[in-house]
Scaffold this motif. Structure first.
Motif, short mmCIF file in Angstrom:
data_model
loop_
_atom_site.label_atom_id
_atom_site.label_comp_id
_atom_site.label_asym_id
_atom_site.label_seq_id
_atom_site.Cartn_x
_atom_site.Cartn_y
_atom_site.Cartn_z
N SER A 328 38.04 13.29 -44.82
CA SER A 328 38.85 14.41 -45.24
C SER A 328 37.51 15.14 -46.04
CB SER A 328 40.21 14.62 -46.03
OG SER A 328 39.82 13.73 -47.44
N GLY A 329 36.49 14.89 -46.15
CA GLY A 329 35.89 15.49 -47.65
C GLY A 329 36.77 15.81 -48.87
N GLN A 330 38.13 15.03 -49.06
CA GLN A 330 38.40 15.66 -50.50
C GLN A 330 39.36 14.42 -51.40
OE1 GLN A 330 42.28 17.28 -48.21
NE2 GLN A 330 40.98 19.81 -48.39
N LYS A 331 39.44 14.25 -52.52
CA LYS A 331 39.54 13.05 -52.71
C LYS A 331 40.87 13.24 -53.32
CE LYS A 331 34.91 12.05 -54.90
NZ LYS A 331 34.24 11.60 -55.75
N PRO A 332 41.36 11.59 -53.33
CA PRO A 332 43.40 11.81 -54.03
C PRO A 332 43.17 12.27 -54.96
CG PRO A 332 41.95 9.67 -53.97
CD PRO A 332 40.99 10.05 -53.30
N THR A 333 44.55 12.76 -55.87
CA THR A 333 44.71 13.17 -56.94
C THR A 333 46.63 12.05 -57.59
OG1 THR A 333 46.44 14.73 -55.72
CG2 THR A 333 44.40 15.83 -56.37
N ALA A 334 46.45 12.07 -58.01
CA ALA A 334 47.79 10.98 -59.28
C ALA A 334 48.71 11.74 -58.29
CB ALA A 334 47.46 11.02 -60.27
N ALA A 335 49.15 12.94 -58.13
CA ALA A 335 50.25 14.07 -57.10
C ALA A 335 50.39 13.56 -55.86
CB ALA A 335 50.27 15.10 -57.44
N ASN A 336 48.64 13.56 -55.00
CA ASN A 336 49.86 13.09 -53.51
C ASN A 336 48.88 11.59 -53.01
OD1 ASN A 336 46.38 12.76 -53.86
ND2 ASN A 336 46.09 15.14 -52.35
N VAL A 337 48.38 10.30 -53.75
CA VAL A 337 47.82 9.70 -53.60
C VAL A 337 48.98 8.47 -52.45
CG1 VAL A 337 48.19 8.38 -55.77
CG2 VAL A 337 46.53 7.26 -54.53
N PRO A 338 50.25 9.14 -52.96
CA PRO A 338 51.08 8.06 -52.09
C PRO A 338 50.96 8.39 -50.53
CG PRO A 338 51.90 8.57 -54.19
CD PRO A 338 50.98 8.80 -54.05
N THR A 339 50.85 9.65 -50.56
CA THR A 339 50.58 9.63 -48.54
C THR A 339 49.11 10.41 -48.20
OG1 THR A 339 51.58 12.04 -49.90
CG2 THR A 339 53.50 10.73 -49.11
N PHE A 340 48.45 10.57 -49.02
CA PHE A 340 46.71 11.22 -48.99
C PHE A 340 46.47 10.54 -47.56
CE2 PHE A 340 42.26 11.18 -48.94
CZ PHE A 340 42.29 12.54 -49.34
N VAL A 341 46.51 8.99 -48.04
CA VAL A 341 45.55 8.43 -46.32
C VAL A 341 46.17 8.67 -45.29
CG1 VAL A 341 45.60 6.02 -45.42
CG2 VAL A 341 44.95 6.59 -47.61
#
Length: 492
Positions: A328-341
């Motif tokens: 993705s070229g993006q990094k997870p945040t505290a808010a979206n990490v549960p569904t980022f992958v």
């Protein structure tokens, strides 16, 4: 005949250790019987383990900073915690007492250590970040999209999953056995599915980077905070200094003297006797030989199942996160990490992969939710039942009359608390509060285990490892407090 141990609690009644065959109702303990009957408490611990750290904090840290300088924290934490689990379980096997009851034997006595220990466990885990994160996963499964920031529905799903935990325990004949079976299914499904997804998605180079990062000492990467590392250390494997809150399941499983002291039954199981004080064994040749057999079973359960599962449970999600970041070229945040992958793989591989990863995530977080929620209730029930004659009279000696009303009360409180912050921030709070336990309980364990029957006492190097737990996890807690009130002790 009795065995004095500590202060403010009754002496331990002395009797013989039961044989494993007697406890499990088999003629011999072979490989089949080992898997079918003896393995179990480690799976409950592993179900909690493969959760907040493995699906949230570990992937978030790796996704933002990579494996180098982060992976070794995971490995050291898992090693130290498995040794610590064995020492907590040693006391349970030798006395049949849950650790929270045993703490009451340490000077100055139960009036300090038992209420304090219940408070620390509930204070650490009542934040409900594990529940809120599971709710986010369920929302994404139902709607096919990630929940908007601040949405109420994920919290309602989290509360529904708490209710499901109540139903599982209420429907059980023996609560510990129901948790074992649930975790056999969930942990097996989680690890097998993650392995297949990783083999399909992750190139060999990233596998190698991850494995190398897990075993290579290196300075933490620039930008990561010691508080983040402390959360990762605290919730790799189980819960660092608070792991003892799960080890009481060895009593309910019937390991060692736990067979003599009883268990907490479910509503379908009928009333079962639970002694308010422990028992132990005499130092003779027969009991020494039997103790060695129980200790070997404990080592298989802890090192063969828990440690291996904890390492795989951290490795497989983190390399999947690393791959998702690369794609993705993006990094997870505290808010979206549960569904980022799941979101990233949805764009790359389509809706089936999105759904599959979300299901795995929900299973991971629900297995954590199941274990933590039940354990908070269990620890409080064990403590109250053992130390309050008035309560035992009120509930007529049936711990279920306290267990289930308290579970419902706790459900309501968690439902309120999980509205207060972002789930991953709640999890980081819980993880660092777990590290607080490492400043206290290793020393309480040293006191108790050094007074067990001779055959059950630790070797000198076990004490050294307990001190290492104190130093490693305790540092992260002190830093967390320093960071909370002002400046962290160390920055990278």
């Amino acid at each position: 005949m009795s065995h004095p141990l500590g202060v403010s609690r009754p002496d331990l009644v002395v009797t013989d250790l039961p044989q494993p065959e007697e406890v499990f109702g088999v003629q011999r303990i072979g490989a089949k019987e080992l898997v079918k009957y003896a393995i179990g408490p480690s799976l409950i611990a592993l179900g909690i383990s493969i959760g907040s750290g493995e699906w949230l904090l570990g992937p978030q840290a790796v996704g933002q900073y990579g494996f180098v300088g982060v992976g070794w924290v995971i490995t050291v934490s898992a090693l130290l915690q498995t040794f610590y689990n064995v020492e907590c379980s040693r006391y349970v096997l030798a006395t049949g007492e849950a650790p929270v009851v045993g703490w009451g034997r340490v000077p100055p006595g139960f009036l300090l250590w038992v209420p304090l220990s219940v408070f620390v466990v509930i204070f650490a885990f009542i934040a409900g970040g594990w529940a809120a994160s599971a709710g986010q996963g369920v929302y994404a499964l139902v709607h096919g999209t990630v929940a908007p920031a601040g949405a109420e529905e994920p919290r309602l799903w989290a509360i529904a999953l708490l209710v499901l935990v109540f139903v599982i325990t209420a429907a059980a004949r023996r609560i510990s056995r129901a948790l074992e079976l649930a975790n056999w299914l969930m942990v097996s499904a989680i690890l097998v599915t993650l392995l297949l997804i990783d083999l399909f998605v992750v190139p060999f180079e990233q596998w190698w980077d991850a494995i190398r990062g897990f075993v290579t000492p290196a300075a933490p990467p620039p930008g990561i905070t010691a508080t983040q590392l402390g959360g990762l250390a605290g919730f790799t494997a189980l819960a660092s200094g608070l792991n003892w809150y799960v080890m009481g399941h060895y009593r309910d499983k019937g390991y060692g003297m736990g067979f003599r002291t009883g268990f907490i039954s479910g509503l379908r199981g009928g009333r079962s006797e639970l002694l308010d004080s422990g028992v132990t064994f005499s130092d003779d040749a027969r009991n020494t030989a039997t103790w060695k057999r129980w200790y070997r079973l404990l080592m298989v359960d802890m090192w063969g199942v828990f440690f291996v599962g904890a390492i795989l449970g951290m490795l497989l999600p983190t390399i999947l996160m690393a791959r998702a970041v690369e794609i993705s070229g993006q990094k997870p945040t505290a808010a979206n990490v549960p569904t980022f992958v799941a979101s990233v793989l949805n764009e790359q591989y389509g809706r089936p992969m999105f759904v599959l990863v979300l299901i795995v995530g929900v299973l991971i977080l629900f297995s954590t939710q199941l274990g933590i929620f039940e354990a908070m209730v269990r620890v409080t029930t064990d403590a109250a039942h053992a130390t309050s004659p008035r309560l035992r009279a009120l509930i007529e000696g049936d711990p279920r009359r306290f267990y289930y009303p308290f579970m419902l009360t706790l459900l309501v409180v968690i439902a309120i608390v999980l509205h207060l912050a972002v789930p991953v921030e709640l999890v980081q709070w819980s993880a660092n509060m777990s590290n607080l336990g490492a400043l206290i309980y290793p020393f309480l364990l040293m006191y108790l285990n050094s007074r067990l029957p001779r055959a059950a006492r630790p070797h000198w190097w076990h004490y050294v490892i307990l001190v290492l737990n104190f130093l490693f996890f305790g540092f992260f807690f002190v830093n967390f407090i320093a960071d909370f009130i002002g400046e962290p002790l160390i920055t990278f």
